[in-house]
Design a protein around this motif. Structure first.
Motif, short mmCIF file in Angstrom:
data_model
loop_
_atom_site.label_atom_id
_atom_site.label_comp_id
_atom_site.label_asym_id
_atom_site.label_seq_id
_atom_site.Cartn_x
_atom_site.Cartn_y
_atom_site.Cartn_z
N ILE A 100 -39.78 30.95 19.99
CA ILE A 100 -39.49 31.48 18.66
C ILE A 100 -40.79 31.73 17.90
N ASP A 101 -41.75 30.82 18.03
CA ASP A 101 -43.06 31.02 17.39
C ASP A 101 -43.73 32.28 17.93
N ALA A 102 -43.63 32.52 19.24
CA ALA A 102 -44.22 33.73 19.83
C ALA A 102 -43.53 34.98 19.28
N ILE A 103 -42.22 34.94 19.15
CA ILE A 103 -41.47 36.09 18.62
C ILE A 103 -41.92 36.39 17.19
N ARG A 104 -42.07 35.35 16.39
CA ARG A 104 -42.46 35.52 14.98
C ARG A 104 -43.97 35.64 14.78
N GLY A 105 -44.75 35.45 15.85
CA GLY A 105 -46.20 35.50 15.72
C GLY A 105 -46.73 34.34 14.90
N ILE A 106 -46.15 33.16 15.10
CA ILE A 106 -46.52 31.98 14.31
C ILE A 106 -47.65 31.21 15.00
N THR A 107 -48.61 30.82 14.18
CA THR A 107 -49.68 29.92 14.61
C THR A 107 -49.50 28.63 13.83
N ARG A 108 -49.61 27.49 14.52
CA ARG A 108 -49.43 26.18 13.88
C ARG A 108 -50.71 25.35 14.00
N ASP A 109 -50.87 24.44 13.07
CA ASP A 109 -52.01 23.51 13.15
C ASP A 109 -51.62 22.33 14.06
N ALA A 110 -52.52 21.38 14.22
CA ALA A 110 -52.29 20.24 15.13
C ALA A 110 -51.07 19.41 14.74
N GLN A 111 -50.73 19.39 13.46
CA GLN A 111 -49.57 18.63 13.00
C GLN A 111 -48.26 19.44 13.11
N GLY A 112 -48.34 20.68 13.52
CA GLY A 112 -47.15 21.51 13.67
C GLY A 112 -46.80 22.33 12.45
N ASN A 113 -47.65 22.31 11.44
CA ASN A 113 -47.41 23.10 10.23
C ASN A 113 -47.77 24.56 10.48
N ILE A 114 -47.00 25.47 9.93
CA ILE A 114 -47.26 26.91 10.08
C ILE A 114 -48.47 27.28 9.25
N ILE A 115 -49.46 27.91 9.92
CA ILE A 115 -50.63 28.39 9.18
C ILE A 115 -50.68 29.92 9.11
N GLU A 116 -49.94 30.57 9.99
CA GLU A 116 -49.87 32.03 9.96
C GLU A 116 -48.55 32.49 10.58
N GLU A 117 -47.97 33.55 10.01
CA GLU A 117 -46.78 34.19 10.57
C GLU A 117 -47.00 35.69 10.52
N LYS A 118 -47.18 36.31 11.71
CA LYS A 118 -47.49 37.74 11.78
C LYS A 118 -46.29 38.63 11.47
N TYR A 119 -45.13 38.26 11.99
CA TYR A 119 -43.98 39.15 11.94
C TYR A 119 -42.92 38.59 10.99
N LYS A 120 -43.06 38.90 9.72
CA LYS A 120 -42.16 38.34 8.70
C LYS A 120 -40.82 39.08 8.65
N ASN A 121 -40.74 40.27 9.19
CA ASN A 121 -39.51 41.07 9.12
C ASN A 121 -38.68 40.97 10.40
N ILE A 122 -39.02 40.03 11.27
CA ILE A 122 -38.31 39.93 12.55
C ILE A 122 -37.26 38.82 12.52
N ILE A 123 -36.20 39.04 13.24
CA ILE A 123 -35.17 38.03 13.45
C ILE A 123 -35.42 37.46 14.84
N ALA A 124 -35.45 36.11 14.93
CA ALA A 124 -35.97 35.48 16.15
C ALA A 124 -34.95 34.71 16.98
N THR A 125 -33.67 34.69 16.58
CA THR A 125 -32.65 34.05 17.42
C THR A 125 -31.37 34.88 17.40
N ARG A 126 -30.58 34.72 18.44
CA ARG A 126 -29.30 35.45 18.51
C ARG A 126 -28.34 34.98 17.42
N GLU A 127 -28.35 33.69 17.14
CA GLU A 127 -27.49 33.16 16.10
C GLU A 127 -27.81 33.79 14.74
N GLU A 128 -29.09 33.87 14.43
CA GLU A 128 -29.53 34.50 13.17
C GLU A 128 -29.15 35.98 13.16
N LEU A 129 -29.29 36.65 14.30
CA LEU A 129 -28.96 38.07 14.41
C LEU A 129 -27.47 38.30 14.19
#
Length: 196
Positions: A100-129
């Motif tokens: 899901i992180d790859a789909i959204r282009g998410i980069t996380r820090d060592a603690q797992g917090n999101i530090i960047e999200e490239k694709y803000k307009n994307i839907i990343a799961t079938r359930e969400e879709l």
């Protein structure tokens, strides 16, 4: 490309030119403009059909840049799209979350917090879709067939009713030259079923 004319008739156009010469922009720019002018939240208004998953992945950054600042959403609906956001106690939690992180282009820090999200307009799961369909659906012929056959997915393509027209305004077929013979016939029949 297939688009409805102001009179409600389907109009088609074929764009042929060399690699890297702007074919994608020929359909993406007018399509995004049209979808903004005729915006319908939570309804598939355009289908981009690709013969290969790699070609869909190549379009993510370009499409996201075009959609930035708009309410339009898109999804890459292929076999790699996870079913749902996993629960932390699921045995495959980390694996699915990485997908899901790859789909959204998410980069996380060592603690797992999101530090960047490239694709803000994307839907990343079938359930969400299924709960809130994307305006633009990038898919391949096999998955488009599944959308038509699976009960849980066939509502993605909004049917015409007495009160309202179908939400589907565009079908863009990229790499059309790859469809020949029986494969081309199958695609033609598949598109007829979608339009029906």
């Amino acid at each position: 490309l297939t688009e409805k004319s102001p009179e409600g008739k389907n109009m088609s156009i074929v764009v042929t030119t060399g690699t890297g010469s702007g074919k994608t922009e020929c359909f993406m720019l007018p399509l995004v403009k049209d979808l903004m002018d005729n915006y319908r939240a939570g309804q598939v208004q355009a289908i981009f059909l690709y013969p290969l998953n790699a070609l869909m992945e190549d379009q993510k950054a370009r499409l996201n840049a075009l959609l930035e600042g708009t309410p339009l959403k898109f999804a890459v609906y292929n076999g790699d799209l996870p079913e749902r956001l996993p629960n932390p106690d699921d045995k495959n939690y980390k694996k699915v979350l990485r997908k899901i992180d790859a789909i959204r282009g998410i980069t996380r820090d060592a603690q797992g917090n999101i530090i960047e999200e490239k694709y803000k307009n994307i839907i990343a799961t079938r359930e969400e879709l299924r709960q809130n369909p994307a305006n633009i659906l990038l898919t391949n012929p096999t998955m488009l067939e599944y959308i038509l056959l699976r009960d849980k997915d066939n509502s993605l393509i909004h049917e015409k009713t007495d009160e309202e027209d179908s939400s589907l305004r565009w079908i863009a077929i990229d790499e059309t030259h790859t469809y020949t013979g029986a494969g081309a016939t199958e695609i033609a029949m598949l598109l007829r079923r979608v339009l029906l």
